[in-house]
Design an enzyme around this catalytic site. Structure first.
Site: not given
Length: 805
Positions: A451, A506
Site C-alpha cells: 500500500d 500501489e
C-alpha cells in the site's frame, strides 16, 4: 490508500495520569558483546548467547549481530550518506565468528538452505528503456546504494535470509529453558517487562540494556516446567523515556486485543500448545499466469451488520470467490489497527493479525482453505506509514520522535495523519523486512499488495503533484532513495526466498523500472496497480454519453510501460467509501432502491446503468493490463457506500463531523442481493462470473497479441483483438448496427463466447448466440480478414474461432 477528508482516522491517546512505581535499575547486560568502536555513524555489536537460553529448540537468527544506526543527516543532494564500512575492523571471538554463517545452522536443522541470489549489474534497464540512459547517474547511484546495503547485510548479518528473520531474535522467543524478550529502544533510560504474569509489578522483571539500545530479559520456566508467561496473558514493556514513563505494547508482538470498555489495545503473549496450533494441510498454489483478484475485507464481509470472523469468511465467502472464477483473494486490514474505520491502514501492531476477526490459528485456517480451493492469498501490507498512536503503536515507542520514523515534519504525513518510516535506519530495515517474511513464513500468504508506495518513493509523497510522465519527475532530488532501496530489498528477499510469491505495488506516479527485476536495475515488483483507470471512469461518468471519447478510453486503458505488468480495475475499495460513489451508484443513483426487481418495470437510468456497468468492467479487463481486480460486492453493483461505525467528532476549530451512531448497517456486504434471482443485481453478478471464466478459458489478459483495429468516434464503436478473441463494444446510446464489418487476424468460422445482452445478464436478447460468422479475405481496418456482425447499442460482444480448444 484510504483518505477520508476532514476525519481524523486515529484517536489521540494520552499517557496514564496515575503515578508509577518504576523501580528501575539499569544494570549491565547479561550478554557479552565484542566490538571495536569506530567514529562512523553505524555501530556494530555482536552478541553471544548465554548458556541459560542456548537450546537447539530455540529459533534464533544465525547471526547475533545487530547494526544500529545513529541519527543520519541528509547530504546536500538529498541522498543517504555513503558509508565506507570496508575499512572498519571488527574483533570477534571465535564463537561469534562461527555464528555469522547461516549455513551451519541450516545444516544442523537438515533443511535445504534458502539464499537470496546476489545482485546483478543493474544495467538491463537501459536495454529495456533507452530513455533511462539520460538519468544513469541517479539510477547507477540508486543501484550502487542497493548493492552496498546487500554487501553490508551479507558481511554483518549473515545475509538477507538471516537478516529477515528478526522475529526469531527480537520480541518474545521461547526455548526449553524459558522465555527471552528483547526490544530495541535506544531512547529508553530503563525498562521492565510487566503483565498479568507478574501482577503488573514493574520491579519484578527489570530488563538490562546493552550500549546499543537493545533491552533484554530472560524468564526461566516455573518449577513445574510451565512457561513463566502463560499463553494468552497480557504483556507490556514499561519504559522510563525522555517523554516520561510509558507502557507500550512490544513492537514485535504477535497478537493484541482490545478489552471491552477500553480504548488502547493490550499486547498478548501468544504461544499456544503444540496440539492447539493450526497445521497447514494443503500446498500453496502455483503462481497463476493471469491474476484475477477478489479484493476483500474480512470484517465487513457478512451480510449482517456485524464484524465478520475469519471462520465465517472461510466457510461462506471463499467458496463464493471460487465460484465467481477469481483465482486470487486479496485480504485487507490484516495487520492490527486500533481504529476500525481506518480500513486497516493505520497499523498499530505490524506482526499481529487483527483480533476483531478471530485468532491467528483461525486466520491460518482461512488461508489453508483458500489454498485447498486453489486460490492464491495476497495480503494488503502497509509499510508506507504507521498509526500515530503512542500507547498501542510504534509512535514515540522509546519516548523519542525519531525511533522508527523520521523526526519532525518529514516523519509526519499531514493528509493521512500518520507517521512515516525512516528507511535509512538499519533497525527499521530489519523490522520491515522481517515483517514481510513473517507473514509469508508463519501464515503462508502467497504475496502482497504493498500500500501507498507512491508516498514512500517521493519526499513530497505524491501530494499536490500531477505526474505527467516526464522522467525528471522520477529521478530527481524529490526521490527518496532510501525508500526505493527498501522496496528493492523486500522484493529481492521475497522473490529470492519464495519464488512463487507475488508482489503488487500501489503506485500512481508511473515510476519507470517499477516492475523490472532488481538484478536488472528495477524496483522488483511483479505488478503495478493501474490506478488511472478507475479515475478515468469516474471522470467519464460525470459526462453525458455524447461526450465520451473512444480514443480517450483506449489511451487510458493501454497507457502502461512496455514489459511492466499491470493490475487493472474499474473500481476498488477506494471508490466504495463514504464520500465517494461506486460505478453502479454513479450510473443508477437512487433508482437502485426502487427499480431493481425484475417483476417491476425498469427505468431508462437502470437500463443504461446495467448495460454500461458490464461494458466498463469487460473493456477494463480486456485492455487494461495483465491482471484484474474487483472489490467484493462491486461485481453485482453493490448499492450505497461503505461507512464504518463512528461517533460524532469535534474538531479543534469547533466544527462537528456527524457520526452514524456507531452503526454497522453500511459496513457489510449484501451478497444476498447478488444471489437473488428476483433482482437485477443477479444479472450483473452472472456477467462478472462469465467474464472471469472467459479469461480462465482463453487467457487473453496475458497474451502478447493485442491489436486495436477500430476506435470510431462517430459510431462510438471500439474493436480490438486480445489473444485469440475479438472484442466489439458499441457505446452508442441509441444506434445499433446491422452487417457491421470488423477486422480480425485469423480466418475461419467465429462464434459468440460472451454477450452482455444475454437475458441471463439482464440484457435484451438482441443477438442469436448460436449464429456462425464466416470471415472474408482482404485487408480491413489493417487486419487480413473480416466478418460481419450485428452490434446493438450499449453492448459488448466477444467472438472466438468456433474450433478453438
Amino acid at each position: 490508500m484510504v483518505v477520508i477528508h476532514g476525519v481524523s482516522l486515529t484517536p489521540r491517546f494520552t499517557l496514564p495520569s496515575r503515578p508509577l512505581n518504576t523501580g528501575f535499575n539499569a544494570g549491565n547486560s547479561t550478554l557479552s558483546f565484542f566490538f571495536k568502536k569506530h567514529p562512523l555513524s553505524r555501530k556494530i555489536f555482536a552478541g553471544k548467547q548465554s548458556a541459560e537460553f542456548d537450546s537447539s529448540s530455540q529459533a534464533i537468527s544465525a547471526s547475533e549481530k545487530v547494526l544500529v544506526p545513529d541519527n543520519l543527516d541528509d547530504d546536500p543532494r538529498g541522498f543517504s550518506q555513503i558509508f565506507d564500512l570496508e575499512s572498519q575492523t571488527m574483533e570477534y571471538t571465535e564463537a561469534v565468528r562461527t555464528e555469522v554463517q547461516t549455513m551451519n545452522v541450516v545444516k544442523e536443522r537438515g533443511v535445504k538452505p534458502r539464499i537470496v541470489p546476489p545482485p546483478g549489474d543493474g544495467k538491463k534497464i537501459y536495454e529495456i528503456d533507452p530513455m533511462l540512459r539520460t538519468y544513469n547517474n541517479h539510477l547507477d547511484y540508486r543501484y550502487g546504494q542497493y548493492k552496498r546495503l546487500r554487501e553490508e547485510i551479507d558481511k554483518y548479518e549473515g545475509g538477507l535470509e538471516a537478516f529477515s528473520r528478526g522475529y526469531e531474535k527480537l520480541g518474545f522467543s521461547r526455548s526449553d529453558a524459558g522465555i527471552t524478550y528483547r526490544e530495541w529502544a535506544p531512547g529508553a533510560k530503563a525498562a521492565s517487562l510487566i503483565g498479568d504474569f507478574n501482577n503488573w509489578n514493574s520491579n519484578a522483571d527489570i530488563m538490562t540494556r546493552n550500549e546499543f539500545g537493545v533491552w533484554e530479559i530472560f524468564l526461566p520456566n516455573n518449577t513445574d516446567g510451565s512457561p513463566a508467561i502463560p499463553h494468552g496473558s497480557r504483556v507490556k514493556i514499561r519504559m522510563d523515556t525522555p517523554s516520561g514513563i510509558k507502557d507500550s505494547i512490544p513492537a514485535w508482538i504477535k497478537f493484541s486485543v482490545q478489552a471491552p470498555g477500553e480504548i488502547p489495545f493490550n499486547g498478548i503473549y501468544y504461544d499456544p500448545l503444540e496440539e492447539e496450533k493450526y497445521v497447514f494441510k494443503h500446498p500453496q498454489p502455483k503462481r497463476p499466469k493471469s491474476l484475477r483478484i477478489y479484493e476483500a475485507h474480512v470484517g465487513m464481509s457478512s451480510t449482517e451488520p456485524m464484524v465478520n470472523t475469519y471462520a465465517n469468511f472461510r466457510d461462506d465467502v471463499l467458496p463464493r470467490i471460487k465460484k465467481l472464477g477469481y483465482n486470487a483473494v486479496q485480504i485487507m486490514a490484516i495487520q492490527e489497527h486500533s481504529y476500525y474505520a481506518s480500513f486497516g491502514y493505520h497499523v498499530t501492531n505490524f506482526f499481529a493479525p487483527s483480533s476483531r476477526c478471530g485468532t491467528p490459528e483461525e486466520l491460518k485456517s482461512l488461508i489453508d482453505r483458500a489454498h485447498e480451493l486453489g486460490l492464491v492469498v495476497l495480503m494488503d501490507i502497509v509499510h508506507s506509514h504507521a498509526s500515530k498512536n503512542t500507547l498501542d503503536g510504534l509512535n514515540m515507542f522509546d519516548g523519542t520522535d525519531a525511533h522508527y520514523f523520521h523526526s519532525g515534519p518529514r516523519g509526519y504525513h499531514w493528509m493521512w495523519d500518520s507517521r512515516l518510516f525512516n528507511y535509512g535506519s538499519w533497525e527499521v530495515l530489519r523490522y520491515l523486512l522481517s515483517n514481510a517474511r513473517w507473514w509469508l513464513e508463519e501464515y503462508k500468504f502467497d504475496g502482497f499488495r504493498f500500500d501507498g508506495v507512491t508516498s514512500m518513493m517521493y519526499t513530497h509523497h505524491g501530494l499536490s503533484v500531477g505526474f505527467t510522465g516526464n522522467y525528471t519527475e522520477y529521478f530527481g532530488l524529490e526521490t527518496d532513495v532510501d525508500a526505493v532501496n527498501y522496496l528493492m530489498l523486500v522484493n529481492d528477499m521475497i522473490h529470492g526466498l519464495y519464488p512463487e510469491a507475488i508482489t503488487v505495488g500501489e503506485d500512481v506516479s508511473g515510476m519507470p523500472t517499477f516492475c523490472i527485476p532488481v538484478q536488472d536495475g528495477g524496483v522488483g515488483f511483479d505488478y503495478r496497480l493501474h490506478m488511472a483507470i478507475a479515475d478515468k471512469w469516474i471522470e467519464m461518468l460525470k459526462k453525458r454519453d455524447e461526450d465520451w471519447q473512444m480514443g480517450d478510453i483506449i489511451y487510458t486503458l493501454t497507457n502502461r510501460r512496455w514489459s511492466e505488468k499491470c493490475i487493472s480495475y474499474a473500481e476498488s475499495h477506494d471508490q466504495a467509501l463514504v464520500g465517494d460513489k461506486t460505478i453502479a451508484f454513479w450510473l443508477m443513483d437512487k433508482d437502485m432502491y426502487d427499480f431493481m426487481a425484475v417483476d417491476r418495470p425498469s427505468t431508462p437510468l437502470i437500463d443504461r446503468g446495467i448495460a454500461l456497468h458490464k461494458m466498463i468492467r469487460l473493456i477494463t479487463m480486456g485492455l487494461g493490463g495483465e491482471g484484474y481486480l474487483n472489490f467484493m460486492g462491486n461485481e453485482f453493483g453493490h448499492p450505497e457506500w461503505i461507512d464504518f461505525p463512528r461517533g460524532e467528532q469535534r474538531l479543534s476549530d469547533g466544527s462537528v463531523i456527524p457520526g452514524n451512531n456507531f452503526s454497522y448497517d453500511k459496513c457489510r456486504r449484501r451478497f444476498d442481493l447478488g444471489d437473488a434471482d428476483y433482482l437485477r443485481y443477479r444479472g450483473l453478478q452472472e456477467f462478472d462470473q462469465a467474464m472471469q471464466h472467459l479469461e480462465e478459458n482463453y487467457g487473453f489478459m496475458t497474451s502478447e497479441h493485442q491489436f486495436i483495429s477500430r476506435k470510431d468516434e462517430a459510431d462510438r464503436v471500439i474493436v480490438f483483438e486480445r489473444g485469440d478473441l475479438v472484442f466489439v463494444f458499441n457505446f452508442h446510446w441509441t444506434s445499433s448496427y446491422f452487417d457491421y464489418r470488423i477486422g480480425c487476424s485469423k480466418p475461419g468460422k467465429y462464434k459468440i463466447v460472451l454477450d452482455s445482452d444475454d437475458p441471463l445478464f439482464g440484457g435484451f436478447n438482441r443477438l442469436d448466440r448460436k449464429a456462425e460468422y464466416f470471415t472474408y479475405d482482404g485487408l480491413y481496418d489493417e487486419r487480413p480478414c473480416s466478418f460481419m456482425v450485428y452490434a446493438p447499442c450499449r453492448t459488448a460482444v466477444v467472438y472466438a474461432l468456433a474450433n478453438h480448444d
